[in-house]
Design a protein around this motif. Structure first.
Motif, PDB file in Angstrom:
ATOM      1  N   VAL A   1      -9.228  33.918  30.873  1.00 15.66           N
ATOM      2  CA  VAL A   1      -9.649  32.856  29.939  1.00 15.66           C
ATOM      3  C   VAL A   1     -11.120  32.511  30.165  1.00 15.66           C
ATOM      4  O   VAL A   1     -11.900  32.377  29.212  1.00 15.66           O
ATOM      5  N   THR A   2     -11.517  32.379  31.421  1.00 15.34           N
ATOM      6  CA  THR A   2     -12.911  32.077  31.731  1.00 15.34           C
ATOM      7  C   THR A   2     -13.834  33.179  31.247  1.00 15.34           C
ATOM      8  O   THR A   2     -14.912  32.911  30.692  1.00 15.34           O
ATOM      9  N   LEU A   3     -13.420  34.419  31.420  1.00 17.81           N
ATOM     10  CA  LEU A   3     -14.239  35.544  30.974  1.00 17.81           C
ATOM     11  C   LEU A   3     -14.373  35.558  29.448  1.00 17.81           C
ATOM     12  O   LEU A   3     -15.472  35.795  28.916  1.00 17.81           O
ATOM     13  N   VAL A   4     -13.295  35.264  28.741  1.00 16.75           N
ATOM     14  CA  VAL A   4     -13.347  35.233  27.271  1.00 16.75           C
ATOM     15  C   VAL A   4     -14.276  34.111  26.804  1.00 16.75           C
ATOM     16  O   VAL A   4     -15.110  34.312  25.908  1.00 16.75           O
ATOM     17  N   VAL A   5     -14.161  32.939  27.423  1.00 14.25           N
ATOM     18  CA  VAL A   5     -15.031  31.809  27.050  1.00 14.25           C
ATOM     19  C   VAL A   5     -16.486  32.143  27.349  1.00 14.25           C
ATOM     20  O   VAL A   5     -17.395  31.841  26.547  1.00 14.25           O
ATOM     21  N   ALA A   6     -16.747  32.793  28.473  1.00 11.49           N
ATOM     22  CA  ALA A   6     -18.115  33.154  28.831  1.00 11.49           C
ATOM     23  C   ALA A   6     -18.691  34.159  27.840  1.00 11.49           C
ATOM     24  O   ALA A   6     -19.856  34.046  27.424  1.00 11.49           O
ATOM     25  N   ILE A   7     -17.898  35.132  27.433  1.00 11.99           N
ATOM     26  CA  ILE A   7     -18.377  36.127  26.465  1.00 11.99           C
ATOM     27  C   ILE A   7     -18.611  35.475  25.107  1.00 11.99           C
ATOM     28  O   ILE A   7     -19.602  35.779  24.423  1.00 11.99           O
ATOM     29  N   MET A   8     -17.729  34.546  24.727  1.00 16.27           N
ATOM     30  CA  MET A   8     -17.941  33.825  23.468  1.00 16.27           C
ATOM     31  C   MET A   8     -19.210  32.979  23.533  1.00 16.27           C
ATOM     32  O   MET A   8     -19.963  32.877  22.550  1.00 16.27           O
ATOM     33  N   ALA A   9     -19.492  32.384  24.692  1.00 14.50           N
ATOM     34  CA  ALA A   9     -20.724  31.601  24.852  1.00 14.50           C
ATOM     35  C   ALA A   9     -21.948  32.487  24.719  1.00 14.50           C
ATOM     36  O   ALA A   9     -22.947  32.094  24.088  1.00 14.50           O
TER      37      ALA A   9
END
Length: 141
Positions: A24-32
């Motif tokens: 989840v953190t990785l997905v949010v970071a990539i979206m950012a």
């Protein structure tokens, strides 16, 4: 009666909660990071800078946690020490050492002695214990 277990040992098992949190953190970071690029092209430099920092921190944190989990698994892995068989000649005392083979037991007659052509016996079967070398730190004395 023993049962063979196909589950990994508790030391090797990775928590599914931690894996989900990392994903989840990785997905949010990539979206950012993607939104930072979009904000940059729209001319919103302040928002792009903040999203870029959040994205890089998220990717860095995920990479660090995954690396630490991998190191922990490698550190906790148990290696089976080698088992050695000692074979001696009763007549002349000639001694050989070889790796353990299935079916070896103490006082089993095996090969013929190279020196006196007598039967040789297995006299010892043991596990070699290797002492771990502790990493010394130049800061600790």
């Amino acid at each position: 009666m023993s049962q063979a277990s196909s589950e990994p040992s508790p030391a090797v098992k990775i928590s599914s909660f931690v894996l989900i949190a990392i994903i989840v953190t990785l997905v949010v970071a990539i979206m950012a990071l993607a939104n930072a690029i979009q904000a940059y092209f729209n001319g919103n430099l302040e928002v792009a800078t903040v999203l870029l920092i959040i994205g890089f921190i998220g990717v860095g944190a995920c990479t660090y946690v995954l690396f630490q989990m991998r190191q922990r698994i490698i550190r906790l892995r148990i290696e089976a020490p080698p088992i050695t068989t000692t074979i001696e000649c009763r007549k002349c005392g000639f001694k050989t050492v070889r790796a353990f083979q299935r079916g070896d037991y103490i006082f089993k007659e095996v090969d013929i002695c190279q020196k006196c052509n007598e039967k040789m016996l297995i006299t010892a079967i043991y596990r070699e214990v290797r002492e771990k070398v502790k990493a010394s730190s130049p800061f600790l004395r």
